[in-house]
Design a protein around this motif. Structure first.
Motif, PDB file in Angstrom:
ATOM      1  N   ALA A   1      45.057 -14.624 -23.374  1.00 24.01           N
ATOM      2  CA  ALA A   1      44.357 -13.351 -23.585  1.00 24.01           C
ATOM      3  C   ALA A   1      43.351 -13.485 -24.729  1.00 24.01           C
ATOM      4  CB  ALA A   1      45.376 -12.259 -23.899  1.00 24.01           C
TER       5      ALA A   1
ATOM      6  N   ASN B   1      43.832 -10.153 -20.360  1.00 23.94           N
ATOM      7  CA  ASN B   1      42.736  -9.282 -20.794  1.00 23.94           C
ATOM      8  C   ASN B   1      41.686 -10.102 -21.539  1.00 23.94           C
ATOM      9  OD1 ASN B   1      44.805  -9.436 -22.788  1.00 23.94           O
ATOM     10  ND2 ASN B   1      44.058  -7.599 -23.812  1.00 23.94           N
TER      11      ASN B   1
ATOM     12  N   GLU C   1      38.529  -9.258 -23.863  1.00 27.78           N
ATOM     13  CA  GLU C   1      37.770  -8.223 -24.581  1.00 27.78           C
ATOM     14  C   GLU C   1      36.360  -8.720 -24.908  1.00 27.78           C
ATOM     15  OE1 GLU C   1      40.310  -6.935 -27.793  1.00 27.78           O
ATOM     16  OE2 GLU C   1      41.677  -5.963 -26.382  1.00 27.78           O
TER      17      GLU C   1
ATOM     18  N   THR D   1      37.863  -6.433 -20.004  1.00 30.22           N
ATOM     19  CA  THR D   1      38.589  -6.207 -18.754  1.00 30.22           C
ATOM     20  C   THR D   1      40.086  -6.413 -18.974  1.00 30.22           C
ATOM     21  OG1 THR D   1      38.177  -8.493 -18.114  1.00 30.22           O
ATOM     22  CG2 THR D   1      36.714  -6.812 -17.199  1.00 30.22           C
ATOM     23  N   CYS D   2      40.865  -5.718 -18.170  1.00 38.48           N
ATOM     24  CA  CYS D   2      42.320  -5.786 -18.254  1.00 38.48           C
ATOM     25  C   CYS D   2      42.853  -6.998 -17.499  1.00 38.48           C
ATOM     26  CB  CYS D   2      42.935  -4.534 -17.640  1.00 38.48           C
ATOM     27  SG  CYS D   2      42.643  -3.022 -18.563  1.00 38.48           S
TER      28      CYS D   2
ATOM     29  N   CYS E   1      43.173   0.295 -13.664  1.00 38.22           N
ATOM     30  CA  CYS E   1      43.842  -0.791 -12.927  1.00 38.22           C
ATOM     31  C   CYS E   1      44.671  -0.235 -11.773  1.00 38.22           C
ATOM     32  CB  CYS E   1      44.706  -1.618 -13.866  1.00 38.22           C
ATOM     33  SG  CYS E   1      43.725  -2.655 -14.975  1.00 38.22           S
TER      34      CYS E   1
END
Ligand code: THU
Length: 138
Positions: A23, A48, A50, A58-59, A95
């Motif tokens: 992440a 995710n 960032e 985005t997730c 989501c």
């Protein structure tokens, strides 16, 4: 990752946990990993990602979904999420909407790195969804 035998919950957790390691979350410091199982058993992961322009981030769940769709998959059965939050986190609203397009019957399991776990159906998380069928109402 593709398998002949169905992936176990532990294996799916492990894929999501491995994704969480990657992440990119320097702004929120909230790392998320996701693992999405296609109907044929293939597993796709996401984390995710960032951005200094915050809304661009985005997730993890949509990262996994995008990886699956680009590989030709459009139907999914299970999603695992891993975070190091105190409580298991459910997918955000955006989501949920992204997932329901392809997987209205998705089962979602969320884990914390400290061992807590929660399960939901996407139908419970997003009741009365707007779907492709909604566009065809007369
Ligand atoms: N995040 C996800 O990856 N999935 C969710 O369902 C909720 C939030 C990410 C977005 C952002 O990078 C961080 O967690 C904090 O919101």
């Amino acid at each position: 990752m593709s398998s002949q035998t169905p992936i176990s919950a532990q294996q799916l957790h492990d894929v999501a946990a491995a994704a969480m390691v990657h992440a990119y979350a320097p702004y929120s410091d909230f790392r998320v990993g996701a693992a999405l199982v296609a109907t044929d058993g293939t597993v796709f992961s996401g984390c995710n990602v960032e951005n200094s322009s915050y809304p661009v981030g985005t997730c993890a769940e949509r990262g996994a979904l995008a990886a699956a769709v680009v590989a030709g998959h459009r139907s999914f059965t299970q999603l695992a999420i891993v975070t190091d939050a105190e409580e298991p986190t459910s997918p955000c609203g955006m989501c949920r909407q992204a997932l329901v397009e392809f997987a209205p019957n998705l089962q979602v399991t969320s884990y914390t790195t400290s061992g807590a776990e929660a399960c939901w159906s996407l139908a419970d998380l997003l009741p009365h969804p707007f779907t492709p069928q909604s566009l065809h109402l007369t």
